[in-house]
Structures are given as C-alpha cells and as structure tokens.
Motif scaffolding. Structure first.
Motif, PDB file in Angstrom:
ATOM      1  N   ASN A  43     -47.549  98.540 -13.915  1.00 52.13           N
ATOM      2  CA  ASN A  43     -48.110  97.816 -14.965  1.00 52.13           C
ATOM      3  C   ASN A  43     -47.737  96.478 -14.834  1.00 52.13           C
ATOM      4  N   ASN A  44     -47.006  95.822 -13.847  1.00 46.86           N
ATOM      5  CA  ASN A  44     -46.650  94.788 -14.011  1.00 46.86           C
ATOM      6  C   ASN A  44     -47.443  93.728 -13.329  1.00 46.86           C
ATOM      7  N   LYS A  45     -48.265  92.968 -13.746  1.00 46.30           N
ATOM      8  CA  LYS A  45     -49.320  92.323 -13.178  1.00 46.30           C
ATOM      9  C   LYS A  45     -48.859  91.233 -12.111  1.00 46.30           C
ATOM     10  N   LYS A  46     -47.833  90.573 -12.212  1.00 51.79           N
ATOM     11  CA  LYS A  46     -47.190  89.583 -11.583  1.00 51.79           C
ATOM     12  C   LYS A  46     -46.669  90.167 -10.260  1.00 51.79           C
ATOM     13  N   VAL A  47     -46.380  91.211 -10.424  1.00 53.56           N
ATOM     14  CA  VAL A  47     -45.714  92.270  -9.209  1.00 53.56           C
ATOM     15  C   VAL A  47     -46.674  92.572  -8.205  1.00 53.56           C
ATOM     16  N   ASN A  48     -47.927  93.281  -9.067  1.00 51.84           N
ATOM     17  CA  ASN A  48     -48.819  93.699  -8.186  1.00 51.84           C
ATOM     18  C   ASN A  48     -50.091  92.867  -7.796  1.00 51.84           C
ATOM     19  N   ARG A  49     -49.964  91.953  -7.970  1.00 55.01           N
ATOM     20  CA  ARG A  49     -51.310  91.008  -7.623  1.00 55.01           C
ATOM     21  C   ARG A  49     -51.243  90.738  -5.985  1.00 55.01           C
ATOM     22  N   PHE A  50     -52.699  90.400  -5.585  1.00 52.65           N
ATOM     23  CA  PHE A  50     -53.062  90.297  -4.100  1.00 52.65           C
ATOM     24  C   PHE A  50     -52.304  88.910  -3.943  1.00 52.65           C
ATOM     25  N   ILE A  51     -51.622  88.484  -2.650  1.00 53.48           N
ATOM     26  CA  ILE A  51     -51.217  87.034  -2.468  1.00 53.48           C
ATOM     27  C   ILE A  51     -52.083  86.668  -1.020  1.00 53.48           C
ATOM     28  N   LEU A  52     -52.636  85.806  -1.264  1.00 51.66           N
ATOM     29  CA  LEU A  52     -53.537  85.118  -0.190  1.00 51.66           C
ATOM     30  C   LEU A  52     -52.674  84.388   0.794  1.00 51.66           C
ATOM     31  N   LEU A  53     -52.818  84.932   2.034  1.00 50.46           N
ATOM     32  CA  LEU A  53     -52.175  84.198   3.017  1.00 50.46           C
ATOM     33  C   LEU A  53     -52.923  83.118   3.932  1.00 50.46           C
ATOM     34  N   LYS A  54     -54.222  83.951   4.157  1.00 45.67           N
ATOM     35  CA  LYS A  54     -55.190  82.899   4.899  1.00 45.67           C
ATOM     36  C   LYS A  54     -56.689  83.401   4.697  1.00 45.67           C
ATOM     37  N   GLN A  55     -57.459  82.344   4.297  1.00 51.29           N
ATOM     38  CA  GLN A  55     -58.913  82.928   4.287  1.00 51.29           C
ATOM     39  C   GLN A  55     -59.733  82.013   5.372  1.00 51.29           C
ATOM     40  N   LYS A  56     -60.692  82.632   5.943  1.00 50.14           N
ATOM     41  CA  LYS A  56     -61.627  82.010   6.872  1.00 50.14           C
ATOM     42  C   LYS A  56     -63.034  82.559   6.451  1.00 50.14           C
ATOM     43  N   VAL A  57     -63.828  81.378   6.841  1.00 49.38           N
ATOM     44  CA  VAL A  57     -65.224  81.860   6.505  1.00 49.38           C
ATOM     45  C   VAL A  57     -66.029  81.413   7.889  1.00 49.38           C
ATOM     46  N   PHE A  58     -66.747  82.340   8.419  1.00 44.04           N
ATOM     47  CA  PHE A  58     -67.396  81.995   9.631  1.00 44.04           C
ATOM     48  C   PHE A  58     -68.853  82.178   9.624  1.00 44.04           C
ATOM     49  N   ILE A  59     -69.748  81.250   9.973  1.00 47.29           N
ATOM     50  CA  ILE A  59     -71.146  81.658   9.968  1.00 47.29           C
ATOM     51  C   ILE A  59     -71.839  81.655  11.148  1.00 47.29           C
ATOM     52  N   ILE A  60     -72.308  82.839  11.222  1.00 49.36           N
ATOM     53  CA  ILE A  60     -72.780  83.288  12.576  1.00 49.36           C
ATOM     54  C   ILE A  60     -73.845  82.749  13.056  1.00 49.36           C
ATOM     55  N   LYS A  61     -73.834  82.036  14.241  1.00 46.70           N
ATOM     56  CA  LYS A  61     -75.025  81.078  14.916  1.00 46.70           C
ATOM     57  C   LYS A  61     -75.883  82.087  15.870  1.00 46.70           C
ATOM     58  N   PRO A  62     -77.172  81.631  16.202  1.00 45.01           N
ATOM     59  CA  PRO A  62     -77.744  82.520  16.892  1.00 45.01           C
ATOM     60  C   PRO A  62     -77.004  82.813  18.462  1.00 45.01           C
ATOM     61  N   ASN A  63     -77.326  83.944  18.767  1.00 48.27           N
ATOM     62  CA  ASN A  63     -76.618  84.259  20.150  1.00 48.27           C
ATOM     63  C   ASN A  63     -75.422  83.661  20.337  1.00 48.27           C
ATOM     64  N   SER A  64     -74.424  83.610  19.491  1.00 52.74           N
ATOM     65  CA  SER A  64     -73.406  83.175  19.636  1.00 52.74           C
ATOM     66  C   SER A  64     -72.171  84.443  19.892  1.00 52.74           C
ATOM     67  N   PHE A  65     -71.987  84.705  21.041  1.00 54.13           N
ATOM     68  CA  PHE A  65     -71.252  85.943  21.396  1.00 54.13           C
ATOM     69  C   PHE A  65     -69.786  85.342  21.776  1.00 54.13           C
ATOM     70  N   ALA A  66     -69.552  84.119  21.978  1.00 58.53           N
ATOM     71  CA  ALA A  66     -68.267  83.577  22.268  1.00 58.53           C
ATOM     72  C   ALA A  66     -67.344  83.586  20.869  1.00 58.53           C
ATOM     73  N   PRO A  67     -65.991  83.949  21.233  1.00 62.32           N
ATOM     74  CA  PRO A  67     -65.382  84.021  20.005  1.00 62.32           C
ATOM     75  C   PRO A  67     -65.313  82.746  19.159  1.00 62.32           C
ATOM     76  N   LEU A  68     -65.355  83.104  18.047  1.00 64.99           N
ATOM     77  CA  LEU A  68     -65.359  81.867  17.092  1.00 64.99           C
ATOM     78  C   LEU A  68     -63.970  81.729  16.552  1.00 64.99           C
ATOM     79  N   GLN A  69     -63.265  80.674  16.616  1.00 68.34           N
ATOM     80  CA  GLN A  69     -61.763  80.744  16.334  1.00 68.34           C
ATOM     81  C   GLN A  69     -61.622  79.953  14.803  1.00 68.34           C
ATOM     82  N   GLN A  70     -60.433  80.180  14.470  1.00 69.40           N
ATOM     83  CA  GLN A  70     -60.064  79.631  13.328  1.00 69.40           C
ATOM     84  C   GLN A  70     -60.556  79.636  12.095  1.00 69.40           C
TER      85      GLN A  70
END
Ligand code: HEC
Ligand code: HEC
Ligand code: HEC
Ligand code: HEC
Ligand code: HEC
Length: 369
Positions: free
Chosen positions: A342-369
């Motif tokens: 029940n300790n909220k401080k200890v049980n929270r999710f700690i974010l290391l990295k977030q990435k958002v990718f927008i899918i382009k038409p017909n782009s099958f090459a790896p999208l990085q970072q």
C-alpha cells in the motif's frame, strides 16, 4: 578523568569523517548527495531495506550484517558482527545517518576479489581522499591522492559486484565473473555536470553525486537505451537496445516493463505489458534471496543486448505507436511479502524512456530512437 572515559568510545570508533564535515567546502556535491541512494542506505531511511531485513535470517538471529555495504562506516556494528553481535543499528549514530559515506568511498584504496562478496580495502590514512582532479589546491582539512580504481571509474565493484547467499546463489548480478572490471561505472552514473567541486577553487564542472539510478534522476540514463520499431506485413517488432555493459535488472526485487499502445483514429489499443525480471528461488518457485538455490527465471536484458519483442498487429499509415520503458522497484509479489503493497511511493511506475513513432506510408525500414 570522567570526561576522558566518556570520550574514549568516540575516539575508538569515529574513524571516518562525517558527511557533514565536507559540507562547508563542497556544498554543491554535498547537496546533490542528499538525493543519492547512498545517503539513504540505512534501515532508518530506506523502508524497503528495513522491510527486507525484518524478514531476513539476520533479524531472527538479532543480527545486522548488511552494514558492510549499507552503512560501512558503522565501526561499532562491523567490529562485532563476526561473533555474538549485541549491538544493533542506532538511529542517532552518524554512520547510520551517513549511509555509504563520503569519506568511506574516498578512502577505498583497492578491492579484493572474493567468492561471496568483494572486499573494499580502506586506506589507513584518515585524512587523505582519493579522486581524479588534476592540480588540486591544498586545503587545511585533508590531502588528496589518486589510485587505479578511481582512474578506471570502477571503485564501485567492492559492493556492487556480487553477493552470494549460503547456497552460492548470486543475488545481484552486476559483475559475476569480473567481466565488468574494465567498465567505467562513473562515466554513466556520475556524469560531469556544471558547478565547482569545491568553493575554494573555481572549476566549471564536477562529477554528479546524486548517483543516477532507478530511485532518482533515472532520465539521466535514458540515452543508454535506444528503441527502434520495425514494421512487418502483419506484425511489428520493437527492439530495446541496451548500450550499458550490465543487465538492466540487477536487483532481484525489480521489474522492468515495456508498455506499448497504438493510437489509430483516436482509438487506443493497449498491448499486454512485457516484464523483464530475474527471479530467484527453489524448485521453480520464487523465494526470498536468502533461501534461493537457483535462478528460476531470467528475462532481464543483458549488457549490450538488443532484445526484440513481437506484436501481432498490422500497422498502417498514420498510426501512432507509443512506447514506454520503465521500472517498478518491487514486483507485486515482493511488495506484498514485504508488507509494502500500500506504499504508493514504492509501488509507482518509474519511466526510463518514452518514444512515439508515427507510421509513414510504406515505411518498412526500422524507425530509430
Ligand atoms: C555486498 C554488499 C551488500 C550487502 C552485504 C547487502 N547489500 Fe543490500 N544492496 C547492495 C547494493 C549494491 C544495492 C543496490 C543494488 C541495486 O540497486 O541494484 C543494495 C540494495 C538493497 C535493497 C534495495 C533497496 C531499495 O530501496 O531499492 C534491499 C532491499 C537490500 N539491499 C537489502 C539488504 C539486506 C536486508 C541486507 C542484509 C541482510 C543487505 N542488503 C546486504 C549491497 C549489499
Ligand atoms: C577546508 C575545506 C575542505 C573540507 C572541509 C573538505 N574538503 Fe575536500 N577538497 C578541498 C579542496 C580545496 C579540494 C581541491 C579542490 C580543487 O583543487 O579544485 C578538495 C578536493 C577533494 C577531493 C578530490 C581529490 C582529488 O584528487 O581528485 C575529494 C575526493 C575530497 N575533497 C573529498 C572530501 C571529503 C570526503 C570531505 C569530508 C569528509 C572533504 N573533502 C572536506 C577542501 C575541503
Ligand atoms: C560501500 C558500498 C558501496 C559502494 C562502494 C558503492 N555503492 Fe552504490 N549502492 C550501495 C548500496 C547499499 C545501495 C542501495 C542503497 C539503498 O537503496 O538502500 C547503492 C545504490 C546505488 C545506486 C542506486 C540504484 C537505484 O536503484 O536507484 C546507484 C546508481 C549506485 N549505487 C551506483 C554506484 C556507483 C557508480 C558507485 C561507484 C562510484 C557505487 N555505487 C559505489 C553500496 C555501494
Ligand atoms: C553505458 C552506461 C552505463 C555504465 C558504464 C554502467 N551503467 Fe549502471 N545503469 C545504466 C543504465 C542505462 C541503467 C538502467 C536505468 C536505471 O536503472 O537507472 C543502469 C542501472 C544501474 C543500477 C540500478 C539497477 C537496479 O536494478 O537497481 C545500478 C546499481 C548500476 N547501474 C550500477 C552500475 C555499476 C556498479 C557500474 C560499473 C560496473 C555501472 N552501473 C556501469 C548505465 C550504465
Ligand atoms: C559511492 C562512492 C562515492 C561517494 C559516497 C562520494 N563520492 Fe565523491 N567521488 C566519487 C568518485 C568515483 C569520484 C571521481 C569522479 C570522476 O572521476 O569523474 C568522486 C569525485 C569527488 C570529488 C572531486 C570532484 C570531481 O568532479 O571529480 C569531490 C570533491 C568529492 N567526490 C567529494 C565528495 C563528497 C563531499 C561526498 C559526500 C557528500 C562524496 N564525494 C561522496 C565517489 C564517491
């Protein structure tokens, strides 16, 4: 005479200068250090450590053997723990307040490899501190010196290397076979930041003493994790590339988690989260670290490994893929066994990295970072 006797134990045990005594000349480093786990390593400042001790065999035997790494300047405790220990951690002692103290780290002269846990060899010169500054100026409080461990940036592996229980199971896995002896821990966990190391000589930068890790300043380390997405015909793949030399879940209580969702025309599809863990136990069941005879499960992403996860979902143009990578300090099961669910401080999710990718038409090459 009465006074002399009263002072005697203080002289006998107070061998390490306190953190407080560094404050006047190293105010920036001192301030940063207040955030570091090292200054929260005692039972009195770390609720997780305390809860773990309370269920350890130590507690049943009225012992506290954790001092060697958690409060290593507590000479009273360390001096007595080999035979019948009668002294317990004292909330008012400087050593308990200081945790992994400034003067302790800065007096590590060398490190001896040992099967169960490594041993820090502490220099006997009480007022000579090791470091890597060039052309240090003199000061009235202490002298400075250099040594190989500081030069290599791995003065850390006396405590962080390995810790085997009585069955020989390794509890933490940073450096099991000394493979990290040449890795520079300092370069990532103590990066150079603005501000003078001492107020007696102006310099532009100093080594960060908040010790970036899961508990604090985790985003300082995000650059060592890269993420890419690869689009297949009927599925997509997410690769997590660990650019650090060690596994990404070192402590057996931690859970690393990959969360993925796709946003299409304002509708959100959440995929099942993937966990990366290293679980210790006996006969395929999880136990406390002290009872563990084997590693029951190990999905932790290893040093320099690229881990690919597959998602059965056909992406199309304009889809937004949201990727979050982070940690829970404790798995749900561990939190419960420690009574910390029940300790909220200890049980929270700690974010290391977030990435958002927008899918382009017909782009099958790896999208990085
Ligand atoms: C060989 C050195 C060593 C000894 C001895 C040791 N520890 Fe630790 N402990 C560490 C290190 C290093 C960490 C940080 C590891 C990490 O975060 O990956 C740590 C972290 C922990 C944590 C996680 C704390 C948190 O807030 O996330 C707990 C719990 C813990 N130790 C319990 C104990 C207990 C209980 C004992 C004594 C029975 C003990 N340790 C003895 C080195 C040690
Ligand atoms: C009276 C002031 C003073 C006090 C008190 C003091 N220091 Fe220093 N310290 C200095 C100065 C000055 C330098 C050199 C700074 C420079 O050249 O830029 C220094 C340098 C250092 C270095 C770098 C050594 C090197 O060769 O790289 C370390 C490590 C250090 N101090 C640790 C400590 C610790 C730990 C404490 C407390 C236990 C402490 N100091 C207390 C003034 C002080
Ligand atoms: C005397 C033993 C000791 C030494 C030496 C030591 N550490 Fe630690 N370290 C610990 C302990 C114990 C903890 C866990 C404290 C707690 O959370 O209760 C810890 C925690 C950490 C954490 C935090 C991990 C997290 O989960 O947030 C980082 C990062 C870290 N140490 C890096 C280093 C680096 C880098 C060095 C070398 C410059 C180093 N340590 C030297 C004992 C030590
Ligand atoms: C190339 C950069 C890099 C190097 C070098 C490096 N680390 Fe890390 N370390 C990371 C990253 C990235 C993480 C994961 C994010 C986090 O836990 O904050 C991490 C996490 C940690 C943690 C917390 C893990 C946990 O489960 O609690 C500790 C403790 C740690 N490292 C100690 C060390 C030690 C000791 C060394 C040297 C032997 C070292 N690191 C070398 C990048 C590095
Ligand atoms: C866990 C070990 C550890 C602890 C605890 C620690 N230091 Fe350090 N410190 C280091 C290391 C390693 C370096 C060398 C960094 C580098 O080479 O970039 C360093 C560098 C320094 C320097 C030289 C400045 C620089 O940028 O290199 C000073 C001054 C210093 N520390 C003072 C302190 C003081 C004061 C405290 C407590 C408030 C403290 N340290 C706690 C490991 C530690």
């Amino acid at each position: 005479m009465k006074y002399l006797l009263l002072l005697l134990p203080v002289f006998l045990f107070a061998k390490f200068a306190s953190n407080e005594s560094c404050k006047s000349c190293h105010p920036i480093i001192y301030e940063e250090f207040q955030k570091a786990r090292h200054s929260h390593a005692s039972l009195f400042k770390d609720p997780i450590h305390k809860a773990a001790w309370l269920i350890s065999p130590d507690y049943k035997k009225k012992k506290y053997t954790c001092a060697k790494c958690h409060t290593p300047t507590d000479e009273k405790l360390l001096a007595s723990f080999d035979y019948k220990q009668t002294i317990m951690p004292d909330i008012n002692s400087t050593a308990q307040k200081d945790g992994v103290a400034c003067a302790y780290c800065h007096r590590i002269k060398s490190i001896e490899n040992n099967e169960t846990q490594n041993i820090n060899i502490i220099s006997k010169k009480e007022h000579v501190y090791f470091g890597n500054l060039k052309d240090t100026i003199k000061n009235p409080f202490h002298k400075t010196a250099n040594n190989k461990r500081f030069q290599n940036g791995n003065v850390c592996i006396g405590c962080h290397s390995h810790y085997r229980n009585k069955y020989g199971t390794n509890i933490c896995s940073t450096n099991e076979h000394n493979e990290l002896d040449s890795a520079n821990c300092v370069s990532c966990h103590m990066p150079k930041v603005a501000g003078t190391p001492s107020n007696m000589k102006k310099r532009k930068q100093h080594a960060y003493h908040g010790f970036a890790g899961i508990h604090n300043d985790i985003t300082m380390l995000s650059r060592y994790i890269s993420v890419e997405i690869l689009r297949g015909i009927d599925r997509f793949f997410i690769a997590i590339n660990n650019l650090s030399p060690h596994a990404l879940t070192l402590h057996p209580m931690r859970v690393m988690q990959l969360q993925v969702s796709v946003i299409r025309d304002k509708n959100v599809t959440n995929f099942k989260s993937k966990n990366f863990v290293r679980i210790l136990g006996v006969d395929n069941n999880m136990t406390t670290p002290w009872k563990a005879k084997e590693i029951v499960k190990n999905t932790s992403i290893k040093g320099n490994e690229k881990r690919v996860s597959t998602y059965m979902y056909k992406l199309k143009k304009g889809d937004i893929v949201n990727i979050r990578i982070g940690y829970y300090l404790l798995s749900k099961k561990v939190a419960k066994s420690l009574g910390l669910q029940n300790n909220k401080k200890v049980n929270r999710f700690i974010l290391l990295k977030q990435k958002v990718f927008i899918i382009k038409p017909n782009s099958f090459a790896p999208l990085q970072q």
